[in-house]
Scaffold this active site. Structure first.
Site, PDB file in Angstrom:
ATOM      1  N   GLU A  52       0.848  -1.012  -0.056  1.00  0.00           N
ATOM      2  CA  GLU A  52       0.123  -0.065  -0.079  1.00  0.00           C
ATOM      3  C   GLU A  52       1.016   1.269   0.079  1.00  0.00           C
ATOM      4  O   GLU A  52       1.740   1.421   0.966  1.00  0.00           O
ATOM      5  CB  GLU A  52      -0.921  -0.125   1.452  1.00  0.00           C
ATOM      6  CG  GLU A  52      -1.953  -0.790   1.234  1.00  0.00           C
ATOM      7  CD  GLU A  52      -2.888  -0.681   2.448  1.00  0.00           C
ATOM      8  OE1 GLU A  52      -2.952   0.352   3.170  1.00  0.00           O
ATOM      9  OE2 GLU A  52      -3.494  -1.956   2.709  1.00  0.00           O
ATOM     10  N   ASP A  63      -6.037   9.317   9.901  1.00  0.00           N
ATOM     11  CA  ASP A  63      -4.830   8.735  10.249  1.00  0.00           C
ATOM     12  C   ASP A  63      -4.362   9.484  11.720  1.00  0.00           C
ATOM     13  O   ASP A  63      -4.876  10.540  11.891  1.00  0.00           O
ATOM     14  CB  ASP A  63      -3.648   9.376   9.302  1.00  0.00           C
ATOM     15  CG  ASP A  63      -3.772   8.563   7.844  1.00  0.00           C
ATOM     16  OD1 ASP A  63      -3.671   7.396   8.308  1.00  0.00           O
ATOM     17  OD2 ASP A  63      -3.933   8.945   6.980  1.00  0.00           O
ATOM     18  N   TYR A 178     -10.891  -3.939   2.614  1.00  0.00           N
ATOM     19  CA  TYR A 178     -10.087  -3.610   3.769  1.00  0.00           C
ATOM     20  C   TYR A 178     -10.794  -3.510   4.779  1.00  0.00           C
ATOM     21  O   TYR A 178     -12.037  -2.686   5.022  1.00  0.00           O
ATOM     22  CB  TYR A 178      -9.515  -2.308   3.361  1.00  0.00           C
ATOM     23  CG  TYR A 178      -8.367  -1.745   4.278  1.00  0.00           C
ATOM     24  CD1 TYR A 178      -8.385  -1.772   5.806  1.00  0.00           C
ATOM     25  CD2 TYR A 178      -7.356  -1.153   3.395  1.00  0.00           C
ATOM     26  CE1 TYR A 178      -7.323  -1.214   6.540  1.00  0.00           C
ATOM     27  CE2 TYR A 178      -6.212  -0.607   4.447  1.00  0.00           C
ATOM     28  CZ  TYR A 178      -6.413  -0.676   5.895  1.00  0.00           C
ATOM     29  OH  TYR A 178      -5.324  -0.155   6.736  1.00  0.00           O
TER      30      TYR A 178
END
Lengths: 265, 417
Positions: A52, A63, A178
């Site tokens: 990735e 994040d 994912y």
């Protein structure tokens, strides 16, 4: 072979080897452009099955601090979207042949132009896209462009996802899905969430697509535990932290080897 | 999907048809958030629709607006300002007189009550720029007995120090945000990160008509009380002029006070609806937050959950903005504003820091009202607009908040002049 087919081939292979795929994340341009190329090459040698690659964005709202800081550093060094794609082609030229999934937020991709980005990404050697702030509801334009180019559109599922959303994401994803292990942001955590196996099983009932788990996985032991229940193990922040340490390339190589061994246990 | 290629509907527009069921206003709006939050947005929408159709909920909200917020806020005729500018007659909608000193309480109380009565959650997170939304949220949380955390950029904490202290007095935890530009945008990122982490127990009380659906609609609806009151007050022949205004002027950061006063007037096509963005140090300087005025920096894009005009560089990285007013210092603008602008129903101008300061001083000296620096941008635009209009014409300006919180900034600014 299309990007989707190249990703599928990796999961077919790891299933045959009765293990999970090791899928490291690295933010392009961090800590420097040169180091990025060395780190990805080192991870490839250490046993990475799929990469990735993070294309930095100024506002990475999914994040945690580690990746925020890393992508901020990459941006201050002038890393652009075009530059990230150029690094991908350089890695291909160096012989790194694992699939690359570009991970970025929607705005940099949208600003580049969705169709232009897909075209240039494929030309550079990208195989799939992960866009954490783009749910299938808003992904129509990108999906159409990716479908024509054979690029995988990898959507995310979270522990909060309802059955209806699991079905929807499964219907729109190609390559793999994912699974975000926790309700939260990216970052290394000392323990895996206790209900992770239940979450993976809940998704498994609705799809045959490979399921890769990410967020919070930092050690070989954790990678082994996740490998026992999923098809892929994604590791980001722990490797990014290693990349930022002194002698980062070697630190990443060591941790990469530990994680690669973990998914093979 | 560029707005220039989008053809807006022609003929009579049914404004109530927007947004569509997925939250799109034409090409704008939508839900651009991590998957973890998608179920929470669905739940929020469901709870909100239940609440607005529940007479008991709406009665309780109206009761609190009357007895706690002090609504309706009046309109004041600005006689001396009107005479000074020598054109249109100016009326002021006094949101500065609402409890906590700004319109932000309308939305904060609405959402806090929604959470308390309809959502089964126990904790609120919010962002704040100027601190007005943070104070309003902390107030609503205190009133309803809800745990509350407010994220605020450390640059904003420094320039709006009194509001930081206010929030703490009200029992709210204020967390400083050190990332990025350390202003409103970064506070929103951090609030969203908290929300993603604690989504099962926590409601995100977003303060402007921004973010993913259903926020732009919900915030607009909670703020529309401003416009509904103003409509009645303008038609009043005793305290008001006895007719609708020719123009309404409001400042636009995210755009909640503007959409709140505009929305009930949308169908009254003869009323010009004018939004005023922060021109900062001037458009050519690049240091501003005028998303609509700068075609180079302000382009279609996605920031913090919604598609709208976004100040960004050519690579899609969000640009740093500047405004003397923390509440207007934001890189994007509510999606409904972008859509109404495409439809030609609303117009947008900008006011520089200096023009806002001029408006600020004038309102203090001529009307005895100290405006918030955000609202001073709307007043600043009157300096240009009012003299071009006839004495028989009327402007209604939304004074979204009062300026006590800005005295430090203003003192510094005046000492430099």
């Amino acid at each position: 072979m299309t990007g989707v087919e190249r990703i599928e081939a990796v999961f077919t292979q790891v299933r045959r080897e009765n293990r999970a795929a090791f899928m490291p994340y690295h933010p392009m341009g961090y800590p420097t452009r040169e180091a990025t190329l060395e780190i990805i090459a080192a991870l490839a040698e250490a046993g990475a099955d799929l990469f990735e690659i993070g294309i930095p964005h100024s506002d990475p709202l999914a994040d945690g601090p580690t990746i925020q800081t890393a992508t901020y550093t990459a941006l201050t060094q002038g890393t652009t979207v075009a530059d990230c794609l150029k690094m991908v082609s350089e890695l291909r030229a160096q012989g790194v042949d694992q699939p690359f999934c570009a991970m970025t937020y929607y705005n940099p991709l949208f600003a580049y132009g969705v169709a232009d980005f897909v075209r240039d990404a494929v030309a550079a050697g990208v195989d799939g896209l992960i866009v954490p702030d783009l749910p299938p509801e808003e992904g129509g334009e990108l999906e159409a462009a990716c479908r024509d180019a054979g690029l995988a559109t990898i959507y995310l599922l979270a522990p909060t996802s309802t059955e209806a959303r699991i079905k929807q994401v499964a219907a729109h994803s190609t390559g793999f899905i994912y699974l975000v292990s926790v309700t939260g942001i990216t970052g290394a955590r000392s323990e895996l969430p206790p209900d992770l196996a239940g979450f993976v099983q809940r998704v498994r009932r609705h799809t045959d697509l490979p399921l890769a788990v990410g967020f919070g996985i930092a050690t070989g032991q954790q990678a082994a535990a996740v490998a026992a229940i999923a098809d892929g193990v994604i590791v980001g922040s722990a490797l990014v932290k290693a990349a930022g340490s002194e002698d980062g390339v070697e630190a990443v190589r060591r941790l990469g080897a530990e994680l690669a061994a973990g998914v093979r246990r | 999907m560029s707005p220039t290629t989008q053809t807006p509907p022609t003929g009579k527009i049914d404004y109530s048809a927007y947004p569509d069921e997925d939250g799109h206003f034409g090409p704008y709006g939508g839900k651009f958030v991590p998957e973890t939050l998608m179920p929470a947005l669905d739940e929020l929408e469901e709870a909100y629709l239940k609440a607005v159709n529940d007479d008991e909920f709406m009665a309780e909200l109206a009761y609190l607006q009357r007895t706690y917020v002090g609504r309706p806020t009046p309109i004041s005729y600005a006689r001396r300002l009107s005479e000074h500018l020598g054109g249109a007659q100016i009326y002021i909608k006094r949101e500065d007189l609402a409890h906590t000193g700004a319109h932000k309480i309308n939305n904060a109380l609405g959402q806090a009550l929604l959470m308390k009565r309809k959502m089964g959650k126990s904790r609120i997170v919010a962002e704040t720029g100027a601190g007005q939304h943070g104070v309003a949220t902390a107030t609503a949380a205190a009133l309803l007995g809800i745990e509350c955390v407010v994220y605020m950029g450390t640059v904003d904490m420094a320039r709006q120090e009194p509001n930081v202290f206010r929030m703490r007095l009200l029992g709210t935890e204020v967390r400083g945000v050190e990332s990025g530009s350390k202003t409103l945008k970064d506070a929103i990122n951090e609030a969203i990160r908290d929300w993603v982490t604690n989504v099962r127990t926590t409601h995100y009380l977003l303060g402007s008509a921004l973010g993913p659906h259903p926020y732009p609609v919900m915030v607009r609806d909670f703020q529309s009380v401003i416009g509904r009151e103003a409509l009645v007050q303008m038609l009043d022949e005793g305290d008001g002029p006895g007719r609708l205004p020719d123009a309404i002027v409001a400042c636009v950061g995210g755009g909640s006070n503007a959409i709140g006063i505009f929305h009930p007037f949308l169908e009254h096509e003869n009323v010009r609806l004018i939004g005023v963005e922060a021109g900062g140090r001037g458009i050519e300087s690049g240091e501003h937050a005028a998303r609509f005025a700068d075609p180079e920096l302000g382009r279609l894009g996605v920031l913090q959950g919604t598609m709208s005009y976004v100040m960004q560089d050519s690579d899609g990285q969000i640009a740093l903005t500047h405004s003397i007013s923390a509440g207007l210092d934001y890189a994007s603008v509510g999606p409904e504003h972008a859509w109404l602008r495409d439809l030609g129903r609303t117009e947008y101008f900008y006011c520089t820091d200096d023009q806002a300061m001029e408006g600020f001083e004038l309102l203090c000296e001529l009307e005895g009202i100290i405006p918030a620096l955000e609202s001073a941008h709307a007043v600043g635009h009157l300096l240009e607009l009012a003299p071009t209009m006839g004495k028989d014409e009327i402007i209604l300006v939304n004074l979204s908040g009062r300026g006590d919180k800005d005295l430090g900034t203003v003192m510094q600014e005046l000492s430099l002049q």
